[in-house]
Design a protein around this motif. Structure first.
Motif, PDB file in Angstrom:
ATOM      1  N   PHE A  10      -0.326   3.802   6.556  1.00 26.98           N
ATOM      2  CA  PHE A  10      -0.693   2.585   7.286  1.00 26.98           C
ATOM      3  C   PHE A  10      -0.658   1.369   6.366  1.00 26.98           C
ATOM      4  O   PHE A  10      -0.123   0.321   6.716  1.00 26.98           O
ATOM      5  CB  PHE A  10      -2.104   2.789   7.865  1.00 26.98           C
ATOM      6  CG  PHE A  10      -2.537   1.746   8.832  1.00 26.98           C
ATOM      7  CD1 PHE A  10      -2.028   1.726  10.115  1.00 26.98           C
ATOM      8  CD2 PHE A  10      -3.473   0.797   8.471  1.00 26.98           C
ATOM      9  CE1 PHE A  10      -2.444   0.771  11.021  1.00 26.98           C
ATOM     10  CE2 PHE A  10      -3.885  -0.164   9.367  1.00 26.98           C
ATOM     11  CZ  PHE A  10      -3.372  -0.181  10.656  1.00 26.98           C
ATOM     12  N   THR A  11      -1.200   1.521   5.170  1.00 24.52           N
ATOM     13  CA  THR A  11      -1.211   0.426   4.201  1.00 24.52           C
ATOM     14  C   THR A  11       0.193   0.079   3.728  1.00 24.52           C
ATOM     15  O   THR A  11       0.560  -1.099   3.650  1.00 24.52           O
ATOM     16  CB  THR A  11      -2.084   0.812   2.994  1.00 24.52           C
ATOM     17  OG1 THR A  11      -3.395   1.138   3.457  1.00 24.52           O
ATOM     18  CG2 THR A  11      -2.177  -0.314   2.000  1.00 24.52           C
ATOM     19  N   VAL A  12       0.985   1.090   3.414  1.00 24.57           N
ATOM     20  CA  VAL A  12       2.330   0.861   2.880  1.00 24.57           C
ATOM     21  C   VAL A  12       3.260   0.289   3.953  1.00 24.57           C
ATOM     22  O   VAL A  12       4.149  -0.505   3.644  1.00 24.57           O
ATOM     23  CB  VAL A  12       2.901   2.175   2.300  1.00 24.57           C
ATOM     24  CG1 VAL A  12       4.359   2.045   1.958  1.00 24.57           C
ATOM     25  CG2 VAL A  12       2.123   2.573   1.066  1.00 24.57           C
ATOM     26  N   PHE A  13       3.063   0.620   5.205  1.00 25.80           N
ATOM     27  CA  PHE A  13       3.939   0.135   6.274  1.00 25.80           C
ATOM     28  C   PHE A  13       3.517  -1.239   6.791  1.00 25.80           C
ATOM     29  O   PHE A  13       4.342  -2.145   6.928  1.00 25.80           O
ATOM     30  CB  PHE A  13       3.964   1.135   7.429  1.00 25.80           C
ATOM     31  CG  PHE A  13       4.852   0.718   8.572  1.00 25.80           C
ATOM     32  CD1 PHE A  13       6.224   0.821   8.467  1.00 25.80           C
ATOM     33  CD2 PHE A  13       4.314   0.216   9.739  1.00 25.80           C
ATOM     34  CE1 PHE A  13       7.049   0.436   9.505  1.00 25.80           C
ATOM     35  CE2 PHE A  13       5.128  -0.177  10.779  1.00 25.80           C
ATOM     36  CZ  PHE A  13       6.495  -0.062  10.661  1.00 25.80           C
ATOM     37  N   ALA A  64      -0.654   2.016  -3.648  1.00 25.11           N
ATOM     38  CA  ALA A  64      -1.094   2.596  -4.922  1.00 25.11           C
ATOM     39  C   ALA A  64      -2.580   2.343  -5.166  1.00 25.11           C
ATOM     40  O   ALA A  64      -3.244   3.140  -5.828  1.00 25.11           O
ATOM     41  CB  ALA A  64      -0.264   2.027  -6.067  1.00 25.11           C
ATOM     42  N   CYS A  65      -3.102   1.260  -4.628  1.00 26.15           N
ATOM     43  CA  CYS A  65      -4.534   0.959  -4.795  1.00 26.15           C
ATOM     44  C   CYS A  65      -5.409   1.865  -3.937  1.00 26.15           C
ATOM     45  O   CYS A  65      -6.608   2.000  -4.197  1.00 26.15           O
ATOM     46  CB  CYS A  65      -4.808  -0.494  -4.441  1.00 26.15           C
ATOM     47  SG  CYS A  65      -4.171  -1.664  -5.637  1.00 26.15           S
ATOM     48  N   VAL A  66      -4.830   2.490  -2.917  1.00 28.07           N
ATOM     49  CA  VAL A  66      -5.615   3.365  -2.032  1.00 28.07           C
ATOM     50  C   VAL A  66      -6.030   4.637  -2.765  1.00 28.07           C
ATOM     51  O   VAL A  66      -7.141   5.141  -2.558  1.00 28.07           O
ATOM     52  CB  VAL A  66      -4.807   3.693  -0.757  1.00 28.07           C
ATOM     53  CG1 VAL A  66      -5.485   4.776   0.062  1.00 28.07           C
ATOM     54  CG2 VAL A  66      -4.613   2.448   0.072  1.00 28.07           C
ATOM     55  N   PHE A  67      -5.177   5.144  -3.652  1.00 30.75           N
ATOM     56  CA  PHE A  67      -5.485   6.417  -4.315  1.00 30.75           C
ATOM     57  C   PHE A  67      -6.729   6.353  -5.206  1.00 30.75           C
ATOM     58  O   PHE A  67      -7.585   7.239  -5.119  1.00 30.75           O
ATOM     59  CB  PHE A  67      -4.265   6.914  -5.088  1.00 30.75           C
ATOM     60  CG  PHE A  67      -3.170   7.399  -4.195  1.00 30.75           C
ATOM     61  CD1 PHE A  67      -3.288   8.587  -3.505  1.00 30.75           C
ATOM     62  CD2 PHE A  67      -2.014   6.652  -4.027  1.00 30.75           C
ATOM     63  CE1 PHE A  67      -2.284   9.039  -2.665  1.00 30.75           C
ATOM     64  CE2 PHE A  67      -1.007   7.090  -3.199  1.00 30.75           C
ATOM     65  CZ  PHE A  67      -1.149   8.282  -2.511  1.00 30.75           C
ATOM     66  N   PRO A  68      -6.896   5.347  -6.068  1.00 33.24           N
ATOM     67  CA  PRO A  68      -8.155   5.287  -6.831  1.00 33.24           C
ATOM     68  C   PRO A  68      -9.379   5.074  -5.945  1.00 33.24           C
ATOM     69  O   PRO A  68     -10.452   5.628  -6.211  1.00 33.24           O
ATOM     70  CB  PRO A  68      -7.961   4.100  -7.773  1.00 33.24           C
ATOM     71  CG  PRO A  68      -6.514   3.862  -7.837  1.00 33.24           C
ATOM     72  CD  PRO A  68      -5.950   4.344  -6.544  1.00 33.24           C
ATOM     73  N   GLY A  77     -13.897  16.063  -3.248  1.00 29.55           N
ATOM     74  CA  GLY A  77     -13.017  16.456  -2.157  1.00 29.55           C
ATOM     75  C   GLY A  77     -11.626  15.851  -2.255  1.00 29.55           C
ATOM     76  O   GLY A  77     -10.772  16.117  -1.423  1.00 29.55           O
ATOM     77  N   TYR A  78     -11.391  15.059  -3.287  1.00 32.00           N
ATOM     78  CA  TYR A  78     -10.100  14.383  -3.460  1.00 32.00           C
ATOM     79  C   TYR A  78      -9.109  15.345  -4.085  1.00 32.00           C
ATOM     80  O   TYR A  78      -9.289  15.793  -5.202  1.00 32.00           O
ATOM     81  CB  TYR A  78     -10.287  13.154  -4.346  1.00 32.00           C
ATOM     82  CG  TYR A  78      -9.035  12.374  -4.636  1.00 32.00           C
ATOM     83  CD1 TYR A  78      -8.471  11.573  -3.665  1.00 32.00           C
ATOM     84  CD2 TYR A  78      -8.417  12.436  -5.875  1.00 32.00           C
ATOM     85  CE1 TYR A  78      -7.338  10.846  -3.918  1.00 32.00           C
ATOM     86  CE2 TYR A  78      -7.282  11.713  -6.139  1.00 32.00           C
ATOM     87  CZ  TYR A  78      -6.744  10.915  -5.157  1.00 32.00           C
ATOM     88  OH  TYR A  78      -5.617  10.196  -5.415  1.00 32.00           O
ATOM     89  N   GLN A  79      -8.054  15.676  -3.346  1.00 32.38           N
ATOM     90  CA  GLN A  79      -7.028  16.577  -3.848  1.00 32.38           C
ATOM     91  C   GLN A  79      -5.656  16.024  -3.483  1.00 32.38           C
ATOM     92  O   GLN A  79      -5.352  15.824  -2.317  1.00 32.38           O
ATOM     93  CB  GLN A  79      -7.182  17.966  -3.232  1.00 32.38           C
ATOM     94  CG  GLN A  79      -8.476  18.632  -3.582  1.00 32.38           C
ATOM     95  CD  GLN A  79      -8.638  19.919  -2.810  1.00 32.38           C
ATOM     96  OE1 GLN A  79      -7.809  20.272  -1.998  1.00 32.38           O
ATOM     97  NE2 GLN A  79      -9.720  20.622  -3.069  1.00 32.38           N
ATOM     98  N   VAL A  80      -4.852  15.756  -4.492  1.00 37.55           N
ATOM     99  CA  VAL A  80      -3.480  15.288  -4.281  1.00 37.55           C
ATOM    100  C   VAL A  80      -2.571  16.209  -5.065  1.00 37.55           C
ATOM    101  O   VAL A  80      -2.799  16.469  -6.254  1.00 37.55           O
ATOM    102  CB  VAL A  80      -3.303  13.830  -4.741  1.00 37.55           C
ATOM    103  CG1 VAL A  80      -1.858  13.411  -4.636  1.00 37.55           C
ATOM    104  CG2 VAL A  80      -4.170  12.902  -3.920  1.00 37.55           C
ATOM    105  N   ARG A  81      -1.532  16.689  -4.408  1.00 33.65           N
ATOM    106  CA  ARG A  81      -0.567  17.559  -5.087  1.00 33.65           C
ATOM    107  C   ARG A  81       0.310  16.709  -5.996  1.00 33.65           C
ATOM    108  O   ARG A  81       0.941  15.764  -5.552  1.00 33.65           O
ATOM    109  CB  ARG A  81       0.293  18.279  -4.065  1.00 33.65           C
ATOM    110  CG  ARG A  81      -0.482  19.290  -3.251  1.00 33.65           C
ATOM    111  CD  ARG A  81       0.375  19.927  -2.208  1.00 33.65           C
ATOM    112  NE  ARG A  81       1.614  20.429  -2.786  1.00 33.65           N
ATOM    113  CZ  ARG A  81       2.560  20.994  -2.066  1.00 33.65           C
ATOM    114  NH1 ARG A  81       2.415  21.107  -0.769  1.00 33.65           N
ATOM    115  NH2 ARG A  81       3.660  21.427  -2.646  1.00 33.65           N
ATOM    116  N   THR A  82       0.376  17.076  -7.251  1.00 34.69           N
ATOM    117  CA  THR A  82       1.207  16.319  -8.186  1.00 34.69           C
ATOM    118  C   THR A  82       2.586  16.931  -8.369  1.00 34.69           C
ATOM    119  O   THR A  82       3.424  16.326  -9.019  1.00 34.69           O
ATOM    120  CB  THR A  82       0.507  16.221  -9.559  1.00 34.69           C
ATOM    121  OG1 THR A  82       0.214  17.540 -10.030  1.00 34.69           O
ATOM    122  CG2 THR A  82      -0.765  15.416  -9.452  1.00 34.69           C
ATOM    123  N   ASP A  83       2.825  18.099  -7.782  1.00 38.54           N
ATOM    124  CA  ASP A  83       4.151  18.694  -7.914  1.00 38.54           C
ATOM    125  C   ASP A  83       5.184  17.988  -7.033  1.00 38.54           C
ATOM    126  O   ASP A  83       6.377  18.084  -7.282  1.00 38.54           O
ATOM    127  CB  ASP A  83       4.106  20.191  -7.590  1.00 38.54           C
ATOM    128  CG  ASP A  83       3.630  20.474  -6.178  1.00 38.54           C
ATOM    129  OD1 ASP A  83       2.917  19.619  -5.615  1.00 38.54           O
ATOM    130  OD2 ASP A  83       3.965  21.539  -5.649  1.00 38.54           O
TER     131      ASP A  83
END
Length: 110
Positions: A10-13, A64-68, A77-83
């Protein structure tokens, strides 16, 4: 955590879409002339590409600011796949360009 991909998308679009549409709506309101075109004698295509490119960059920075912020809000509970980080960046870039392009079309449509 389930809403995080939607918030990023939503933010990026919508960030680039609004950036281009509002800017063009303001420029083309009364005179139907773009100020950037009057100030610099460059082709119309280049003015449009710069508007789309800068708006897409703005959307990528917003995404990119949403992730921090998500890490700060979600904590453990924050889990992001880095692969799949390359795929994520590519999809974010394409989404930002799509939003900026649609904003350009909407902003110049009469």
């Amino acid at each position: 955590m389930i809403l995080l991909p939607g918030v990023v998308a939503f933010t990026v679009f919508l960030g680039p879409l609004q950036a281009v549409t509002i800017d063009l709506g303001r420029d083309l309101a009364f005179t139907r002339e773009i100020d950037d075109r009057l100030l610099a004698p460059v082709p119309h295509v280049l003015v449009a590409l710069v508007k789309v490119g800068l708006a897409a960059l703005r959307g990528l920075l917003g995404g990119a600011c949403v992730f921090p912020l998500a890490y700060w809000v979600l904590g453990s509970g924050y889990q992001v796949r880095t692969d799949q980080l390359g795929v994520l960046v590519a999809l974010m870039a394409l989404t930002a360009l799509l939003g900026a392009s649609i904003g350009l079309v909407l902003g110049t449509a009469r």
